[in-house]
Write a protein that holds these residues in place. Structure first.
Motif, PDB file in Angstrom:
ATOM      1  N   GLY A   1       3.816  10.622  12.911  1.00 13.23           N
ATOM      2  CA  GLY A   1       4.227  11.428  11.770  1.00 13.23           C
ATOM      3  C   GLY A   1       3.696  10.975  10.430  1.00 13.23           C
ATOM      4  N   MET A   2       3.427   9.666  10.276  1.00 14.25           N
ATOM      5  CA  MET A   2       3.116   9.133   8.951  1.00 14.25           C
ATOM      6  C   MET A   2       1.872   8.257   8.990  1.00 14.25           C
ATOM      7  N   ASP A   3       1.222   8.152   7.834  1.00 11.40           N
ATOM      8  CA  ASP A   3       0.124   7.210   7.666  1.00 11.40           C
ATOM      9  C   ASP A   3       0.485   6.318   6.485  1.00 11.40           C
ATOM     10  N   ILE A   4       0.235   5.003   6.621  1.00 11.76           N
ATOM     11  CA  ILE A   4       0.748   4.041   5.650  1.00 11.76           C
ATOM     12  C   ILE A   4      -0.352   3.044   5.304  1.00 11.76           C
ATOM     13  N   VAL A   5      -0.457   2.687   4.020  1.00 11.03           N
ATOM     14  CA  VAL A   5      -1.397   1.646   3.586  1.00 11.03           C
ATOM     15  C   VAL A   5      -1.039   0.353   4.328  1.00 11.03           C
ATOM     16  N   ALA A   6      -2.035  -0.271   4.964  1.00 14.23           N
ATOM     17  CA  ALA A   6      -1.764  -1.421   5.838  1.00 14.23           C
ATOM     18  C   ALA A   6      -0.973  -2.498   5.097  1.00 14.23           C
ATOM     19  N   SER A   7       0.185  -2.831   5.657  1.00 14.19           N
ATOM     20  CA  SER A   7       1.148  -3.692   4.964  1.00 14.19           C
ATOM     21  C   SER A   7       1.897  -4.556   5.965  1.00 14.19           C
ATOM     22  N   THR A   8       2.226  -5.782   5.559  1.00 16.24           N
ATOM     23  CA  THR A   8       3.337  -6.458   6.216  1.00 16.24           C
ATOM     24  C   THR A   8       4.598  -6.032   5.481  1.00 16.24           C
ATOM     25  N   ALA A   9       5.743  -6.190   6.130  1.00 13.00           N
ATOM     26  CA  ALA A   9       6.994  -5.735   5.529  1.00 13.00           C
ATOM     27  C   ALA A   9       8.092  -6.747   5.814  1.00 13.00           C
ATOM     28  N   GLY A  10       8.782  -7.125   4.751  1.00 12.77           N
ATOM     29  CA  GLY A  10       9.906  -8.050   4.895  1.00 12.77           C
ATOM     30  C   GLY A  10      11.057  -7.596   4.027  1.00 12.77           C
ATOM     31  N   HIS A  11      12.137  -8.339   4.112  1.00 11.83           N
ATOM     32  CA  HIS A  11      13.321  -8.016   3.323  1.00 11.83           C
ATOM     33  C   HIS A  11      13.481  -8.988   2.163  1.00 11.83           C
ATOM     34  N   VAL A  12      14.153  -8.529   1.112  1.00 11.50           N
ATOM     35  CA  VAL A  12      14.650  -9.440   0.086  1.00 11.50           C
ATOM     36  C   VAL A  12      15.842 -10.163   0.703  1.00 11.50           C
ATOM     37  N   LEU A  13      15.755 -11.509   0.775  1.00 11.92           N
ATOM     38  CA  LEU A  13      16.754 -12.299   1.500  1.00 11.92           C
ATOM     39  C   LEU A  13      17.591 -13.135   0.539  1.00 11.92           C
ATOM     40  N   ASP A  14      18.840 -13.373   0.903  1.00  8.73           N
ATOM     41  CA  ASP A  14      19.707 -14.243   0.101  1.00  8.73           C
ATOM     42  C   ASP A  14      19.282 -15.705   0.218  1.00  8.73           C
ATOM     43  N   ASP A  15      18.737 -16.077   1.375  1.00  5.70           N
ATOM     44  CA  ASP A  15      18.337 -17.457   1.645  1.00  5.70           C
ATOM     45  C   ASP A  15      16.970 -17.708   0.996  1.00  5.70           C
TER      46      ASP A  15
ATOM     47  N   SER B   1       8.054  -7.635   9.661  1.00  8.27           N
ATOM     48  CA  SER B   1       7.624  -6.416  10.310  1.00  8.27           C
ATOM     49  C   SER B   1       6.296  -6.027   9.658  1.00  8.27           C
ATOM     50  N   SER B   2       5.831  -4.809   9.897  1.00  7.21           N
ATOM     51  CA  SER B   2       4.565  -4.382   9.306  1.00  7.21           C
ATOM     52  C   SER B   2       4.416  -2.880   9.469  1.00  7.21           C
ATOM     53  N   GLU B   3       3.516  -2.324   8.678  1.00 13.66           N
ATOM     54  CA  GLU B   3       3.100  -0.919   8.807  1.00 13.66           C
ATOM     55  C   GLU B   3       1.591  -0.941   8.633  1.00 13.66           C
ATOM     56  N   LEU B   4       0.847  -0.814   9.744  1.00 11.10           N
ATOM     57  CA  LEU B   4      -0.584  -1.121   9.716  1.00 11.10           C
ATOM     58  C   LEU B   4      -1.436   0.114   9.993  1.00 11.10           C
ATOM     59  N   GLY B   5      -1.048   1.235   9.385  1.00  9.88           N
ATOM     60  CA  GLY B   5      -1.806   2.469   9.569  1.00  9.88           C
ATOM     61  C   GLY B   5      -0.894   3.562  10.069  1.00  9.88           C
ATOM     62  N   GLY B   6      -1.374   4.385  10.979  1.00 11.37           N
ATOM     63  CA  GLY B   6      -0.521   5.427  11.536  1.00 11.37           C
ATOM     64  C   GLY B   6      -1.309   6.658  11.921  1.00 11.37           C
ATOM     65  N   GLY B   7      -0.608   7.782  11.941  1.00 10.69           N
ATOM     66  CA  GLY B   7      -1.239   9.041  12.307  1.00 10.69           C
ATOM     67  C   GLY B   7      -1.437   9.203  13.805  1.00 10.69           C
TER      68      GLY B   7
ATOM     69  N   PRO C   1      -9.944   1.934  13.074  1.00  9.06           N
ATOM     70  CA  PRO C   1     -10.717   0.690  13.221  1.00  9.06           C
ATOM     71  C   PRO C   1     -10.545  -0.279  12.046  1.00  9.06           C
ATOM     72  N   ALA C   2     -10.480   0.253  10.820  1.00  7.03           N
ATOM     73  CA  ALA C   2     -10.331  -0.639   9.659  1.00  7.03           C
ATOM     74  C   ALA C   2      -8.980  -1.354   9.713  1.00  7.03           C
ATOM     75  N   ASN C   3      -7.938  -0.613  10.092  1.00  3.14           N
ATOM     76  CA  ASN C   3      -6.615  -1.237  10.171  1.00  3.14           C
ATOM     77  C   ASN C   3      -6.505  -2.178  11.366  1.00  3.14           C
TER      78      ASN C   3
END
Ligand SMILES: [Zn+2]
Length: 336
Positions: free
Chosen positions: A155-169, A213-219, A224-226
């Motif tokens: 459903g989606m295409d995303i700029v290649a990214s790692t993904a994390g949370h803002v953590l209290d620790d 986690s990550s979002e490394l492309g999609g569609g 190949p680039a991702n």
């Protein structure tokens, strides 16, 4: 643990011995009773490479079955990683939610479950919950690092990214950011989620594992680039952890970004066909046209214009042409 045993009250049986050195390939056998096979199992491929002493990293892809860069990068690693290259242990699961991967679908053809909404799982809750419980209660406690490889799916295409949370620790946060810097995706997406929900990433964080986690492309395709970004990122993580020799290969430093609120999303107000005004990765301005939503039910009426409500990077776009009411058609990220 010994091979062919289950642990932690789980019915899942591993064909690999996580305490053994060397290279092993086998399966996690997850029970799946059927009309024509009451004792049936679904085998989920797993490769473990261990040598010397060092940290343990769990690398997973195919959490959603229609996200391919991670699956292929981990298949490559599973084929090629040799024990003599390793100090520590690498656990590789290239097609984690195997039924969805085999079907090329985000959700399971068995029961419609989204595997990344199944944690911490339930040992006897059926395939997805049972496997999630095993990963949480058996594999994560073995781990120092965890990387879950996603893309935007069909459903989606995303700029290649790692993904994390803002953590209290703060300590865990610093280690997470260092891990993301080492992966060196074009974007590091940091999200503040009060309740991160039943995801693998949230479970890993809760167990004190340095995790992304990550979002490394999609569609729904393999870009190949991702794929190149993903392969290099995985190797960089292993170098960062000291499991592989050498330093991470850093090109341009990763851009740290966030999606602060719902104003950074554009949602479809009704069903239709989405005509985007901009391509993925564009810089966009609040108030500018985001695109047009065409309604096949109203051939004489105007298409519905939608606008951005925030300024930033067009980080995620709708890939499939057909959208339903409530679907995001654009997500804007801003620099941290
Ligand atoms: Zn995913």
């Amino acid at each position: 643990m010994s091979a062919q045993s289950s642990l932690a009250g789980s019915p899942v049986v591993a064909e690999v011995d996580f305490a053994a050195k060397g290279r092993q390939a086998g399966h996690l056998r997850v029970p799946q009773s059927r009309d024509d096979s009451g004792w049936g199992t679904i085998p989920v491929p797993i490769v473990v490479v261990a040598n010397g002493s060092g940290p343990t990293m769990l690398l997973t892809a195919g959490n959603h079955g229609d996200e391919y860069e991670g699956q292929v990068a981990l298949l490559d690693l599973a084929r090629t990683l040799k024990p003599e290259q390793v100090q520590g242990r690498v656990i590789i699961i290239p097609a984690m939610h195997y039924p969805a991967c085999a079907a090329g679908k985000r959700l399971s053809p068995l029961d419609g479950r989204d595997f990344n909404r199944c944690f911490p799982g339930d040992p006897f809750g059926g395939f997805a919950l049972s496997l999630a419980h095993y990963i949480d209660s058996v594999l994560l406690p073995l781990c120092d690092y965890q990387q879950d490889l996603h893309s935007g799916g069909t459903g989606m295409d995303i700029v290649a990214s790692t993904a994390g949370h803002v953590l209290d620790d703060a300590g865990l946060q610093a280690k997470t950011l260092a891990m993301a810097d080492a992966f060196n995706a074009p974007v590091t997406m940091l999200l503040r989620e009060v309740n991160a929900g039943p995801t693998l990433l949230a479970q890993a964080e809760a167990r004190g594992v340095v995790a992304l986690s990550s979002e490394l492309g999609g569609g729904g395709r393999l870009n190949p680039a991702n794929l190149a970004i993903t392969r290099r990122g995985v190797a960089n993580l292993l170098r960062h952890a000291g499991i592989l020799d050498g330093k991470p290969e850093i090109t341009t430093p990763s851009r740290r970004m966030t999606v602060p609120d719902l104003a950074h999303y554009v949602f479809a107000p009704c069903d239709g066909i989405w005509e985007a005004a901009d391509i993925l990765g564009s810089s966009v301005e609040a108030g500018a046209p985001a695109g047009l939503l065409h309604r096949i039910e109203d051939p004489t009426g105007p298409a519905i214009p939608l606008s951005y409500a925030a300024t930033g990077l067009l980080w995620c776009v709708r890939h499939a042409g057909r959208v339903k009411v409530g679907d995001p058609v654009a997500v804007i990220a801003r620099d941290l």
